[in-house]
Design a protein around this motif. Structure first.
Motif, PDB file in Angstrom:
ATOM      1  N   GLY A  44       0.816  -1.214   0.000  1.00 51.03           N
ATOM      2  CA  GLY A  44       0.000   0.000   0.000  1.00 51.03           C
ATOM      3  C   GLY A  44       0.844   1.256   0.000  1.00 51.03           C
ATOM      4  O   GLY A  44       2.080   1.207   0.056  1.00 51.03           O
ATOM      5  N   ASN A  45       0.165   2.402  -0.037  1.00 54.95           N
ATOM      6  CA  ASN A  45       0.856   3.696  -0.005  1.00 54.95           C
ATOM      7  C   ASN A  45       1.672   3.831   1.271  1.00 54.95           C
ATOM      8  O   ASN A  45       1.185   3.509   2.354  1.00 54.95           O
ATOM      9  N   GLY A  46       2.901   4.272   1.127  1.00 50.27           N
ATOM     10  CA  GLY A  46       3.746   4.511   2.291  1.00 50.27           C
ATOM     11  C   GLY A  46       4.370   3.261   2.884  1.00 50.27           C
ATOM     12  O   GLY A  46       5.006   3.321   3.940  1.00 50.27           O
ATOM     13  N   ALA A  47       4.211   2.103   2.213  1.00 50.98           N
ATOM     14  CA  ALA A  47       4.750   0.844   2.755  1.00 50.98           C
ATOM     15  C   ALA A  47       6.278   0.827   2.739  1.00 50.98           C
ATOM     16  O   ALA A  47       6.900   0.094   3.510  1.00 50.98           O
ATOM     17  N   GLY A  48       6.876   1.627   1.842  1.00 51.18           N
ATOM     18  CA  GLY A  48       8.337   1.654   1.754  1.00 51.18           C
ATOM     19  C   GLY A  48       8.880   1.120   0.437  1.00 51.18           C
ATOM     20  O   GLY A  48      10.085   0.881   0.314  1.00 51.18           O
ATOM     21  N   LYS A  49       8.011   0.977  -0.553  1.00 46.36           N
ATOM     22  CA  LYS A  49       8.431   0.387  -1.840  1.00 46.36           C
ATOM     23  C   LYS A  49       9.477   1.256  -2.543  1.00 46.36           C
ATOM     24  O   LYS A  49      10.510   0.764  -2.987  1.00 46.36           O
ATOM     25  N   THR A  50       9.190   2.560  -2.637  1.00 48.71           N
ATOM     26  CA  THR A  50      10.136   3.460  -3.308  1.00 48.71           C
ATOM     27  C   THR A  50      11.432   3.546  -2.512  1.00 48.71           C
ATOM     28  O   THR A  50      12.529   3.556  -3.089  1.00 48.71           O
ATOM     29  N   THR A  51      11.314   3.554  -1.189  1.00 45.79           N
ATOM     30  CA  THR A  51      12.509   3.581  -0.342  1.00 45.79           C
ATOM     31  C   THR A  51      13.390   2.373  -0.664  1.00 45.79           C
ATOM     32  O   THR A  51      14.612   2.502  -0.812  1.00 45.79           O
ATOM     33  N   LEU A  52      12.776   1.203  -0.804  1.00 41.11           N
ATOM     34  CA  LEU A  52      13.533  -0.010  -1.100  1.00 41.11           C
ATOM     35  C   LEU A  52      14.206   0.091  -2.481  1.00 41.11           C
ATOM     36  O   LEU A  52      15.390  -0.229  -2.625  1.00 41.11           O
ATOM     37  N   PRO A  91      12.062   5.877 -12.411  1.00 38.31           N
ATOM     38  CA  PRO A  91      11.511   6.431 -11.170  1.00 38.31           C
ATOM     39  C   PRO A  91      10.010   6.679 -11.199  1.00 38.31           C
ATOM     40  O   PRO A  91       9.422   6.869 -12.267  1.00 38.31           O
ATOM     41  N   GLU A  92       9.454   6.661  -9.990  1.00 41.53           N
ATOM     42  CA  GLU A  92       8.047   6.994  -9.807  1.00 41.53           C
ATOM     43  C   GLU A  92       7.827   8.415 -10.352  1.00 41.53           C
ATOM     44  O   GLU A  92       8.636   9.309 -10.099  1.00 41.53           O
ATOM     45  N   GLY A  93       6.758   8.597 -11.130  1.00 43.37           N
ATOM     46  CA  GLY A  93       6.465   9.933 -11.662  1.00 43.37           C
ATOM     47  C   GLY A  93       7.349  10.317 -12.836  1.00 43.37           C
ATOM     48  O   GLY A  93       7.464  11.485 -13.176  1.00 43.37           O
TER      49      GLY A  93
HETATM   50  N1  LIG Z   1      12.850  11.778   1.798  1.00 42.81           N
HETATM   51  C1  LIG Z   1      12.043  11.408   2.803  1.00 42.81           C
HETATM   52  N2  LIG Z   1      12.157  11.953   4.035  1.00 42.81           N
HETATM   53  C2  LIG Z   1      11.365  11.553   5.070  1.00 42.81           C
HETATM   54  N3  LIG Z   1      10.435  10.584   4.971  1.00 42.81           N
HETATM   55  C3  LIG Z   1      10.270  10.017   3.767  1.00 42.81           C
HETATM   56  C4  LIG Z   1      11.062  10.383   2.627  1.00 42.81           C
HETATM   57  N4  LIG Z   1      10.680   9.630   1.578  1.00 42.81           N
HETATM   58  C5  LIG Z   1       9.696   8.823   2.028  1.00 42.81           C
HETATM   59  N5  LIG Z   1       9.457   9.039   3.330  1.00 42.81           N
HETATM   60  C6  LIG Z   1       8.472   8.331   4.174  1.00 42.81           C
HETATM   61  O1  LIG Z   1       8.777   6.958   4.142  1.00 42.81           O
HETATM   62  C7  LIG Z   1       7.595   6.169   4.095  1.00 42.81           C
HETATM   63  C8  LIG Z   1       7.665   5.224   2.918  1.00 42.81           C
HETATM   64  O2  LIG Z   1       7.658   5.993   1.720  1.00 42.81           O
HETATM   65  P1  LIG Z   1       7.848   5.340   0.286  1.00 42.81           P
HETATM   66  O3  LIG Z   1       7.848   6.453  -0.687  1.00 42.81           O
HETATM   67  O4  LIG Z   1       9.004   4.426   0.312  1.00 42.81           O
HETATM   68  O5  LIG Z   1       6.508   4.474   0.180  1.00 42.81           O
HETATM   69  P2  LIG Z   1       5.830   3.758  -1.075  1.00 42.81           P
HETATM   70  O6  LIG Z   1       5.521   2.364  -0.662  1.00 42.81           O
HETATM   71  O7  LIG Z   1       6.663   3.955  -2.275  1.00 42.81           O
HETATM   72  O8  LIG Z   1       4.469   4.582  -1.202  1.00 42.81           O
HETATM   73  P3  LIG Z   1       3.603   4.977  -2.515  1.00 42.81           P
HETATM   74  O9  LIG Z   1       2.816   3.766  -2.879  1.00 42.81           O
HETATM   75  O10 LIG Z   1       2.726   6.068  -2.029  1.00 42.81           O
HETATM   76  O11 LIG Z   1       4.560   5.412  -3.592  1.00 42.81           O
HETATM   77  C9  LIG Z   1       6.437   7.155   4.030  1.00 42.81           C
HETATM   78  O12 LIG Z   1       5.894   7.263   5.322  1.00 42.81           O
HETATM   79  C10 LIG Z   1       7.081   8.454   3.589  1.00 42.81           C
HETATM   80  O13 LIG Z   1       6.401   9.567   4.119  1.00 42.81           O
END
Ligand SMILES: Nc1ncnc2c1ncn2[C@@H]1O[C@H](COP(=O)(O)OP(=O)(O)OP(=O)(O)O)[C@@H](O)[C@H]1O
Ligand SMILES: [Mg+2]
Length: 244
Positions: A44-52, A91-93
């Motif tokens: 889901g949104n905010g799960a950490g996928k982009t971070t990974l 990248p996303e976007g």
């Molecule tokens: N540069 C940043 N600084 C601080 N917090 C961040 C940063 N980037 C992401 N986060 C936080 O880390 C968490 C995971 O974000 P991430 O973008 O990895 O999620 P996601 O799974 O890709 O979500 P989405 O489906 O919305 O793209 C979120 O709570 C977000 O607010």
């Protein structure tokens, strides 16, 4: 549905903890991608996928844990050298340069190619894959439609002749016909080039159809993993992500 060509491990992520400042986002995440495999990442949104994905491409650093690629540890290798060794992120976007032309955006993708004589060949491959980009090559990227921008972003990634592409939100915001076109292209690339793909995709049907193996990330934890075909039948996944 695609079959992995061989089971040789290309990328291994082990026990990653990561976050931003004091906020921990990923908790003990482990994941493997075999050579020639398409792996799906759901969550889901905010799960950490982009971070990974950013950690795999080197844009973010983990607190602990390791990443191995082609048998070597790359945890502390910078993004440029990861791109050079074949890891490319879409990248996303999209993140194109809107004020540059389609052609200029594509050429930026080839900056890491050691052998610059390959550039025309790579450009021909992209234009053959997406003829619309050839037609629009002098147009500013910012004026492309959403679908065309995603094609350009994918094309730019392919210009570095990758071994592993990390696609963040393949279909987000696109019309079904554009998604279909891009998925067909991705399958063609997969067939014709010997590469692996890690795809983050909100459309769970599409993600599980495209991948052979998938992982589910929830609030920074991998809560499920397995063959995509089996995950598609998993009652919990059907309820949580497919609404059935
Ligand atoms: N540069 C940043 N600084 C601080 N917090 C961040 C940063 N980037 C992401 N986060 C936080 O880390 C968490 C995971 O974000 P991430 O973008 O990895 O999620 P996601 O799974 O890709 O979500 P989405 O489906 O919305 O793209 C979120 O709570 C977000 O607010
Ligand atoms: Mg994201």
């Amino acid at each position: 549905m695609t079959e992995p060509r061989e089971k040789l491990e290309l990328l291994t992520v082990r026990d990653l903890d990561a976050g931003y400042g004091d906020a921990q986002i990923l908790w003990g995440v482990s994941l493997g991608i075999a050579q020639g495999e398409i792996v799906g990442l759901l969550g889901g949104n905010g799960a950490g996928k982009t971070t990974l994905l950013n950690i795999i491409s080197g844009l973010n650093s983990p607190k602990t844990g390791s990443i191995h690629y082609l048998g070597e540890e790359i945890t502390h290798v910078n993004t440029y050298n990861r791109v050079r060794s074949g890891i490319t992120q879409i990248p996303e976007g999209r993140q194109l340069f809107p004020g540059l032309t389609v052609r200029q955006n594509l050429l930026l993708g080839s900056f890491s190619l050691a052998d610059k004589s390959r550039v025309p060949e790579e450009l021909d491959f992209v234009f053959d894959l997406f003829p619309i980009l050839s037609e629009r090559q002098k147009q500013l990227a910012g004026t492309l439609s959403g679908g065309e921008q995603q094609m350009c972003a994918l094309g730019r990634g392919l210009m570095s002749n990758p071994k592993l592409i990390l696609v963040d939100e393949l279909s987000l915001g696109l019309a079904p016909v554009a998604v279909e076109r891009i998925v067909e292209a991705l399958k063609k690339v997969y067939r014709e080039k010997s590469l692996s793909i890690l795809v983050v995709e909100q459309d769970v049907h599409l993600c599980l159809e495209l991948s052979t193996t998938a992982y589910v990330l929830e609030t920074g934890h991998i809560v499920k993993q397995g063959p995509s075909e089996e995950l598609a039948k998993d009652p919990q996944i059907r309820k949580s992500y497919l609404g059935i």
